[in-house]
Design a protein around this motif. Structure first.
Motif, PDB file in Angstrom:
ATOM      1  N   SER A  64       0.880  -1.161   0.000  1.00  0.00           N
ATOM      2  CA  SER A  64       0.000   0.000   0.000  1.00  0.00           C
ATOM      3  C   SER A  64       0.916   1.208   0.000  1.00  0.00           C
ATOM      4  O   SER A  64       1.456   1.594   1.035  1.00  0.00           O
ATOM      5  CB  SER A  64      -0.868  -0.042   1.271  1.00  0.00           C
ATOM      6  N   ASP A  66       1.361   4.250   0.325  1.00  0.00           N
ATOM      7  CA  ASP A  66       0.938   5.526   0.908  1.00  0.00           C
ATOM      8  C   ASP A  66       1.667   5.711   2.237  1.00  0.00           C
ATOM      9  O   ASP A  66       1.160   6.317   3.164  1.00  0.00           O
ATOM     10  CB  ASP A  66      -0.577   5.521   1.154  1.00  0.00           C
ATOM     11  N   TYR A  67       2.849   5.076   2.347  1.00  0.00           N
ATOM     12  CA  TYR A  67       3.490   4.957   3.646  1.00  0.00           C
ATOM     13  C   TYR A  67       4.977   5.281   3.602  1.00  0.00           C
ATOM     14  O   TYR A  67       5.817   4.426   3.891  1.00  0.00           O
ATOM     15  CB  TYR A  67       3.254   3.528   4.156  1.00  0.00           C
ATOM     16  N   GLU A  71       6.985   2.658   1.746  1.00  0.00           N
ATOM     17  CA  GLU A  71       6.628   2.508   0.328  1.00  0.00           C
ATOM     18  C   GLU A  71       5.778   3.699  -0.075  1.00  0.00           C
ATOM     19  O   GLU A  71       4.844   4.064   0.624  1.00  0.00           O
ATOM     20  CB  GLU A  71       5.827   1.208   0.062  1.00  0.00           C
ATOM     21  N   ALA A 125       4.369  -4.286   3.610  1.00  0.00           N
ATOM     22  CA  ALA A 125       3.764  -2.955   3.741  1.00  0.00           C
ATOM     23  C   ALA A 125       3.901  -2.434   5.164  1.00  0.00           C
ATOM     24  O   ALA A 125       2.948  -1.919   5.740  1.00  0.00           O
ATOM     25  CB  ALA A 125       2.296  -3.015   3.323  1.00  0.00           C
ATOM     26  N   PHE A 127       4.058  -4.169   7.752  1.00  0.00           N
ATOM     27  CA  PHE A 127       3.136  -4.975   8.563  1.00  0.00           C
ATOM     28  C   PHE A 127       3.686  -5.229   9.965  1.00  0.00           C
ATOM     29  O   PHE A 127       4.771  -5.799  10.128  1.00  0.00           O
ATOM     30  CB  PHE A 127       2.901  -6.347   7.920  1.00  0.00           C
ATOM     31  N   ARG A 133      -3.411 -11.378  13.155  1.00  0.00           N
ATOM     32  CA  ARG A 133      -2.966 -11.676  11.785  1.00  0.00           C
ATOM     33  C   ARG A 133      -2.312 -13.052  11.697  1.00  0.00           C
ATOM     34  O   ARG A 133      -2.444 -13.734  10.676  1.00  0.00           O
ATOM     35  CB  ARG A 133      -1.982 -10.597  11.314  1.00  0.00           C
ATOM     36  N   GLN A 148       4.001   3.432  17.116  1.00  0.00           N
ATOM     37  CA  GLN A 148       3.001   4.252  16.438  1.00  0.00           C
ATOM     38  C   GLN A 148       3.042   5.667  17.017  1.00  0.00           C
ATOM     39  O   GLN A 148       3.414   5.851  18.173  1.00  0.00           O
ATOM     40  CB  GLN A 148       1.597   3.663  16.664  1.00  0.00           C
ATOM     41  N   GLN A 172      -6.009   4.451   9.116  1.00  0.00           N
ATOM     42  CA  GLN A 172      -6.111   3.626   7.911  1.00  0.00           C
ATOM     43  C   GLN A 172      -6.769   2.305   8.311  1.00  0.00           C
ATOM     44  O   GLN A 172      -6.365   1.676   9.299  1.00  0.00           O
ATOM     45  CB  GLN A 172      -4.722   3.366   7.318  1.00  0.00           C
ATOM     46  N   GLY A 174      -7.833  -1.293   9.017  1.00  0.00           N
ATOM     47  CA  GLY A 174      -7.124  -2.566   9.161  1.00  0.00           C
ATOM     48  C   GLY A 174      -5.732  -2.456   9.748  1.00  0.00           C
ATOM     49  O   GLY A 174      -5.019  -3.446   9.814  1.00  0.00           O
ATOM     50  N   THR A 175      -5.350  -1.249  10.182  1.00  0.00           N
ATOM     51  CA  THR A 175      -3.988  -1.085  10.711  1.00  0.00           C
ATOM     52  C   THR A 175      -3.962  -1.177  12.242  1.00  0.00           C
ATOM     53  O   THR A 175      -4.996  -1.073  12.900  1.00  0.00           O
ATOM     54  CB  THR A 175      -3.399   0.288  10.322  1.00  0.00           C
ATOM     55  N   THR A 176      -2.758  -1.323  12.779  1.00  0.00           N
ATOM     56  CA  THR A 176      -2.603  -1.311  14.232  1.00  0.00           C
ATOM     57  C   THR A 176      -2.831   0.110  14.764  1.00  0.00           C
ATOM     58  O   THR A 176      -3.167   0.277  15.931  1.00  0.00           O
ATOM     59  CB  THR A 176      -1.209  -1.815  14.657  1.00  0.00           C
ATOM     60  N   VAL A 195      -3.566   6.348   3.809  1.00  0.00           N
ATOM     61  CA  VAL A 195      -2.994   7.305   4.758  1.00  0.00           C
ATOM     62  C   VAL A 195      -2.956   8.695   4.110  1.00  0.00           C
ATOM     63  O   VAL A 195      -3.193   9.704   4.775  1.00  0.00           O
ATOM     64  CB  VAL A 195      -1.585   6.856   5.212  1.00  0.00           C
ATOM     65  N   ASP A 213       2.795   4.781  11.846  1.00  0.00           N
ATOM     66  CA  ASP A 213       4.118   4.423  12.352  1.00  0.00           C
ATOM     67  C   ASP A 213       4.976   5.695  12.510  1.00  0.00           C
ATOM     68  O   ASP A 213       4.856   6.636  11.715  1.00  0.00           O
ATOM     69  CB  ASP A 213       4.824   3.442  11.399  1.00  0.00           C
ATOM     70  N   ASP A 237       4.210  -0.526  19.608  1.00  0.00           N
ATOM     71  CA  ASP A 237       3.805  -1.391  18.502  1.00  0.00           C
ATOM     72  C   ASP A 237       4.867  -2.474  18.355  1.00  0.00           C
ATOM     73  O   ASP A 237       6.001  -2.294  18.774  1.00  0.00           O
ATOM     74  CB  ASP A 237       3.717  -0.564  17.212  1.00  0.00           C
ATOM     75  N   LYS A 240       8.055  -5.235  12.640  1.00  0.00           N
ATOM     76  CA  LYS A 240       7.495  -5.351  11.283  1.00  0.00           C
ATOM     77  C   LYS A 240       8.093  -6.576  10.569  1.00  0.00           C
ATOM     78  O   LYS A 240       9.274  -6.889  10.738  1.00  0.00           O
ATOM     79  CB  LYS A 240       7.818  -4.108  10.438  1.00  0.00           C
TER      80      LYS A 240
HETATM   81  N1  ARG Z   1       2.257  -1.012  10.960  1.00  0.00           N
HETATM   82  C1  ARG Z   1       0.848  -0.808  10.796  1.00  0.00           C
HETATM   83  C2  ARG Z   1       0.125  -2.132  10.700  1.00  0.00           C
HETATM   84  O1  ARG Z   1       0.728  -3.144  10.514  1.00  0.00           O
HETATM   85  C3  ARG Z   1       0.490   0.046   9.608  1.00  0.00           C
HETATM   86  C4  ARG Z   1       0.961  -0.446   8.276  1.00  0.00           C
HETATM   87  C5  ARG Z   1       0.374   0.367   7.152  1.00  0.00           C
HETATM   88  N2  ARG Z   1       1.092   0.155   5.937  1.00  0.00           N
HETATM   89  C6  ARG Z   1       0.898   0.832   4.796  1.00  0.00           C
HETATM   90  N3  ARG Z   1       1.694   0.561   3.801  1.00  0.00           N
HETATM   91  N4  ARG Z   1      -0.064   1.705   4.671  1.00  0.00           N
HETATM   92  O2  ARG Z   1      -1.068  -2.199  10.814  1.00  0.00           O
END
Ligand code: ARG
Length: 283
Positions: A64, A66-67, A71, A125, A127, A133, A148, A172, A174-176, A195, A213, A237, A240
């Motif tokens: 994704s 937007d981070y 990425e 991403a 994660f 998960r 975070q 966002q 589904g995120t932590t 984001v 993050d 948090d 990753k």
């Molecule tokens: N670290 C957080 C999670 O795992 C946010 C990750 C969001 N990543 C992104 N590419 N938008 O939920």
């Protein structure tokens, strides 16, 4: 006569036992064949993932974008490209497999479903490893740590979590970050697919804060000089890691090996320096 009858009876009994036994034998054999087939097919399935990737000549990675600096989109030589720390890691994995890298950009919430449906081979991403998960996917060994952070607009007066009571926080889906926001008392959640959209709302003061993050909060703040502020206290948090399908154990080994090698060779530190220290987003 009696003797004949008795012999007949014994014969019948013997026959029944024999048929029964051979039947059982047959069953046992079937069962063995069946279980061997099952083991066999799961092995074949394993091979398939790596073989399929090699046959296709490319590793398909879901992200994704937007981070930043994990990425994000950047115009390189007049062309829009997805770059970042995670992309360099993805490239190292594709190199190890001897294939090209294909990045599929999607909403964060769609990445795990895409991994499960084999639309992508793996997900990278930023994660965070979470128990929830882990019920549906495998995680590689961690490649980064990071908490975070609450990001707000300049002059909002928000100095800590407790100031968020009665305020709207963008997250966002589904995120932590979303999980963290849900735990803050008296907060109204506003969910976003990306984001970028959440930050846009924050810049327009439609919401009071966004939780992402730490490194991402910093990147957005330096992308919008003088407009955004980071709340000093961070929210814990976990580490990753890369997301893989359960059952793709051999691919997991490859991914873990790549991360381990990057760590041991000092390459990972170089990537951290490149993206999390030296990288300055172009405004
Ligand atoms: N670290 C957080 C999670 O795992 C946010 C990750 C969001 N990543 C992104 N590419 N938008 O939920």
């Amino acid at each position: 006569m009696k003797k004949i009858l008795l012999t007949l009876l014994v014969l019948i009994i013997m026959l029944t036992v024999a048929v029964g036994a051979s039947g059982c034998g047959q069953n046992a054999k079937n069962q063995q064949e069946f279980s061997q087939e099952t083991i066999g097919s799961s092995e074949v399935k394993e091979e398939d993932t790596i073989e399929r990737i090699k046959k296709a000549g490319k590793l398909v990675v879901g992200t994704s974008a937007d981070y930043p600096p994990f990425e994000f989109h950047q115009v390189v030589n007049g062309k829009d490209e997805i770059v970042g720390f995670d992309i360099d890691l993805a490239r190292a994995i594709s190199k190890e497999l001897g294939v090209e890298l294909e990045i599929k950009d999607m909403d964060f919430k769609s990445i795990i479903p895409a991994v499960l449906s084999k639309t992508v081979d793996i997900g990278i991403a930023g994660f965070t490893i979470t128990e929830e998960r882990e019920k549906s996917v495998n995680f590689s060994i961690p490649y980064l740590e990071g908490d975070q952070q609450i990001i707000t607009y300049k002059g909002s007066g928000i100095k800590g979590k407790e100031d968020l009571k009665g305020k709207t926080v963008g997250v966002q889906i589904g995120t932590t970050g979303e999980e963290a926001a849900k735990k803050i008392e008296g907060v109204t959640l506003k969910q976003f697919d990306s984001v970028d959209a959440a930050i846009m709302d924050l810049l327009n003061k439609r919401i009071e804060a966004v939780i992402v993050d730490v490194a991402v909060a910093k990147a957005y703040a330096s992308n919008n000089p003088g407009k955004l502020e980071l709340v000093s206290e961070t929210i814990e948090d976990e580490a990753k890691a890369v997301v893989l399908r359960k059952g793709d154990e051999k691919l997991l080994e490859v991914v873990n090996k790549v991360i381990k090698n990057l760590k041991e060779s000092g390459e990972l530190d170089k990537l951290i320096k490149k993206w999390f220290i030296d990288y300055k987003p172009a405004n």
